[in-house]
Design a protein around this motif. Sequence first.
Motif, short mmCIF file in Angstrom:
data_model
loop_
_atom_site.label_atom_id
_atom_site.label_comp_id
_atom_site.label_asym_id
_atom_site.label_seq_id
_atom_site.Cartn_x
_atom_site.Cartn_y
_atom_site.Cartn_z
N TYR A 117 1.00 -1.12 0.02
CA TYR A 117 0.04 0.05 -0.03
C TYR A 117 0.80 1.28 0.07
N PRO A 118 0.29 2.34 -0.53
CA PRO A 118 1.01 3.65 -0.33
C PRO A 118 1.87 4.05 0.82
N ASP A 119 3.08 4.15 1.03
CA ASP A 119 3.68 4.56 2.25
C ASP A 119 3.49 5.92 2.69
N PRO A 120 2.82 5.84 3.89
CA PRO A 120 2.37 7.11 4.35
C PRO A 120 3.63 8.04 4.65
N PHE A 176 10.20 11.74 4.14
CA PHE A 176 9.25 12.44 3.30
C PHE A 176 9.73 12.77 2.12
N ASP A 177 8.79 12.71 1.03
CA ASP A 177 9.37 12.99 -0.46
C ASP A 177 8.23 14.01 -1.05
N ALA A 178 8.95 15.16 -0.97
CA ALA A 178 8.28 16.45 -1.45
C ALA A 178 7.35 16.36 -2.74
N LYS A 179 7.84 15.37 -3.62
CA LYS A 179 7.22 15.13 -4.89
C LYS A 179 6.05 14.15 -5.02
N ALA A 180 5.86 13.60 -3.60
CA ALA A 180 4.66 12.74 -3.49
C ALA A 180 3.38 13.23 -3.14
N SER A 181 2.42 12.67 -3.27
CA SER A 181 0.99 13.47 -2.89
C SER A 181 0.07 11.96 -2.44
#
Length: 150
Positions: free
Chosen positions: A71-74, A84-89
């Motif tokens: 599942y998407p990594d929160p 944290f990945d600033a490009k992820a949403s």
Amino acid sequence: MPQYWLMKSEPDELSIRDLQRLGQARWDGVRNYQARNFVRAMQPGDLFFFYHSSCPQPGIAGIGRIVGEPYPDPTALEPASHYFDAKASAEKNPWSARDVAFVETFAEVIRLPRLKACAALAELPLVQKGTRLSVMPVTAEQWQAILDLR
């Protein structure tokens, strides 16, 4: 037929003892695309060696089992997380997490020099120079060779 894996964690983040105490935990923070693809390829019931990394005694500390689907990594969306990945949403999160369950803690950590000295593990990416993947497949033969080192 289950597949086998090796997954690395820094013990101050999640150790085999933590997993033993919790019974089950989220495996997150994988930020390499090849390792992420391995996370996505895992199947429920697959087993993995739990490798303690970036610590005084790196090595295999026990065994865990993959639970459920990826599942998407929160943590990619949490500004306070060092993952944290600033490009992820929420709509487009390229990183995946898995739930894992405790299986076994080894009496002693199988240290990296011992793994490197085992001829049957020569092809295991963990013991090859320059390989720093946090998640990698392990063949059935390599799995047995590592179990034999306990």
